[in-house]
Each structure stands twice: as structure tokens, then as C-alpha cells.
Scaffold this motif. Structure first.
Motif: not given
Length: 378
Positions: A153, A181, A325
Motif C-alpha cells: 500500500n 490494493q 497508510s
């Protein structure tokens, strides 16, 4: 001037065609899929089943191998914590994972460590990849599970989960993949014989709060998961609670749209990436993660001599960007992903993640972003 949204790895806007379907199932067809005594409930039940059939087919799986959840975090918890009792009963308490996983995997695994499980968090090479050999070398007779993400991610690096799945299928070790993802974007990988796959809807234009967990049988044998919540057991007795029919139907609609338009979406994502990199020509920077094995819509860079937090502030009226994130965005510590890749502290502490949905970048002004970087480089 509107701010360009470059944080699609955190979440995407709900696709208007999806929103229309969701609204219909909220206001017109509002029945509970668990209500069996009238048509409202039966229509809702059929809509859920159609969504389950469609989504399971994308994994080459059977409909009863897929349950709906609130998203990949819940799916990860069911997959990891739900397998713990089987590990205890069979004295298989060893797990292999990686140091670049999302916190939604790392923290459940740390919880299992506190219960006596032995977890190997493998470090990637400096490209961000975990090699299949590194995983296979760590297997033991007591290895219960391997848990690896599909697409990172923060860097967009693709892990070789399909290859690892082929190796593990003939062993007693299960494979769990967090595909938040990669779901719908790299569908071929997820048709490999992966035992459990976690997905989220809000990365592909579905609403937040809906996801799924694929639990693939091995022959006739089901994965021996135990529920971690109780109170109805609506989803194969693994996940209790009233199904959010509008969100379930919305997830299926988002996947359907993405599947139909994936090739032009990928081409559009590559075009945006090329525009950004062209704008950064002449600006000293480091791309974090190997571009040769990364998805086209996530780009992680460290600009030489630039403090990323200052850059984000400078860009606040130009582009919505992040350091990594969304789950850790309140923390200003160096990225655990970039640190695990062995990058120098200044590089790891100043990674900037740009991520996009091509249709939401019409107002992208790459020159303004580049100018902001230059202004901080002095």
C-alpha cells in the motif's frame, strides 16, 4: 482551484454508477436479506447471492467460499485469528509473514505472538520484494500459515503471491493474502490456489465499510477457521450481523465496472505516472520500490533535501497526498515499510506516496507540484 486527489491508495471516491445502485437498495429495495417471510427480504437475499456468485467467479472459486465483511481489516482478522485454535490443537504455531505488511496484518500477528505463536517477519530486498525462496526457506513442519500482501500500500510493489501459492498448495501450510490494493486491478494473480484472500471495496470505487474474505477449499476440505465474533453467524457461521445489502450490491457493481474498464484504467494510470515523473525530471529524488514490479497508480518518492511533512503542507491547496497508510498517518515516525527495505533513515522518513484514480486527475497540475518541491530544495 480544486485540490487534485492523489491519495487513492487510502480510499477512492464512490463511482457515481455505484452510488446510484447503492441508493436504490437503501431507499427502494430496503429489505433484510435474512427476512424469509416476504418479498422484500427475498429480493434482498437474491441480490446478495448474485453479488456473491459474481465476486467468487473472479477468483475461480465457488460462491460458498466467499463471505462478506466490513473490509480487508476484518477479513484479515478472521483469517489470522480464526486459524489460531487449529494451530494450537495441532501444535503448529509457526507463521511466516513480512515486515512490510499493513498494520491490519502485523497487529493481529503480534497478538498471536502474545499467545505463544512464533512469527517470522521477513524483510524484503531493497526493491521491496519478498522472494519465494525466502518464504520457502522458513517453512517448518509446524508452519501453520504464510501471510503476505498482494500489492504494498505504500510502494505499490507486487509480491509473488501466485508463485508462492503453487509451492504451498502441496504442503499443509495455508496461504493468506491481503489483496486490498490488488483486488480487481491484477485479477490473474488471485485465481492462483491461494487459501484465503482479503479484499476491500473502497479501493475500487465501492463504498467504505464493505469487503470480502475468500476461503478456498483444499479439495473437499474447508479451511479450519473458527469465528472471532458471535451473534447470529449469518456468513457461513464465521461472521455475524445483518448483511449491508446496499454495500454488498455496491461492491459487486464496482467490481463489474472495474473489470469492464480495467485496461483503459491501467493505461490512464500509466499516463498519470509518466506525467508526474516527467515533471520531476531534474529534481534529485529516489523512487522507493522497484518500478519494474509495481502497479502503475502508486508512486513513492523521497526528494533529496526535502522534509515530506513540510512538502505536504506546501501542497495542501494543490494536491491531497500522504506519507503512507491512512492507518498510520497520525505518526511522523519513519515508514516501517521503507525502513524494512533497508533504505537510509532520511529516505525512509521522507517518503511521499502519490496514488491516483485516472478519472479523478483531470485537474492535475504537475508543474505546481514540482514547483513546491523545488521551493523546499532551495
Amino acid at each position: 482551484m480544486p485540490t487534485t486527489y492523489l491519495d487513492a491508495a487510502a480510499t477512492t471516491r464512490v463511482e457515481p454508477r455505484v452510488a446510484e445502485v447503492v441508493l436504490h437498495w437503501m431507499t427502494e429495495e430496503f429489505g433484510n436479506a435474512g427476512s424469509r417471510t416476504h418479498d422484500y427480504g427475498n429480493r434482498a437475499k437474491r441480490a446478495v447471492q448474485r453479488a456473491r456468485d459474481q465476486l467468487a467467479a473472479q477468483f475461480n472459486a465457488k460462491p460458498d467460499e466467499l463471505i462478506f465483511t466490513s473490509g480487508a481489516t476484518e477479513s484479515n482478522n478472521i483469517a489470522l485469528l480464526g486459524l489460531a485454535q487449529h494451530g494450537i490443537e495441532t501444535s503448529r504455531r509457526h507463521i511466516v509473514s513480512s515486515a512490510v505488511e499493513h498494520k491490519a496484518v502485523i497487529e493481529p500477528l503480534e497478538h498471536l505472538q502474545s499467545r505463544g505463536f512464533d512469527v517470522d517477519f521477513l524483510k524484503p530486498d531493497n526493491t521491496g520484494r519478498i522472494s519465494p525462496d525466502a518464504v520457502l526457506e522458513r517453512l517448518r513442519p509446524e508452519t501453520l500459515l504464510v501471510s503476505l500482501m498482494h500489492v504494498n500500500n505504500e510502494t505499490g510493489v507486487i509480491q509473488p503471491v501466485a508463485e508462492i501459492a503453487q509451492h504451498l498448495r502441496e504442503t499443509p501450510t495455508y496461504l493468506h493474502v491481503d489483496a486490498a490494493q490488488g483486488f480487481a486491478k491484477l485479477p490473474e494473480d488471485l485465481t492462483a490456489p491461494i487459501d484465503m484472500i482479503s479484499v476491500s471495496g473502497h479501493k475500487i470505487g465501492a463504498p467504505k465499510g464493505i469487503g470480502a474474505l475468500l476461503i478456498r477449499r483444499r479439495g473437499w476440505n474447508r479451511i479450519p477457521l473458527q469465528p472471532i465474533m458471535f451473534g447470529g453467524g449469518q456468513e457461513r457461521k464465521l461472521r455475524p450481523g445483518t448483511l449491508p445489502v446496499p454495500l454488498v450490491v455496491g461492491l459487486a457493481k464496482a467490481e463489474e465496472i472495474f473489470r469492464a474498464e480495467r485496461h483503459q484504467w491501467m493505461a490512464g494510470a500509466r499516463k498519470v505516472r509518466e506525467q508526474l515523473l516527467a515533471a520531476f525530471t531534474g529534481i534529485p529524488h529516489h523512487i522507493n520500490g522497484d518500478p519494474a514490479c509495481a502497479v502503475p497508480h502508486i508512486l513513492n518518492l523521497t526528494f533529496e533535501g526535502v522534509d515530506t511533512e513540510a512538502l505536504i503542507v506546501r501542497l495542501k491547496d494543490v494536491a491531497a497526498v500522504a506519507t503512507g497508510s491512512a492507518c498510520t498517518s497520525a505518526s511522523y515516525t519513519p515508514s516501517h515499510v521503507l525502513t524494512a527495505m533497508g533504505l537510509p533513515e532520511k529516505v525512509a522518513a521522507n517518503g511521499l506516496r502519490l496514488s491516483w484514480f485516472p478519472a479523478q486527475t483531470d485537474d492535475l497540475d504537475t508543474e505546481q507540484i514540482a514547483a513546491a518541491v523545488r521551493s523546499l530544495q532551495g
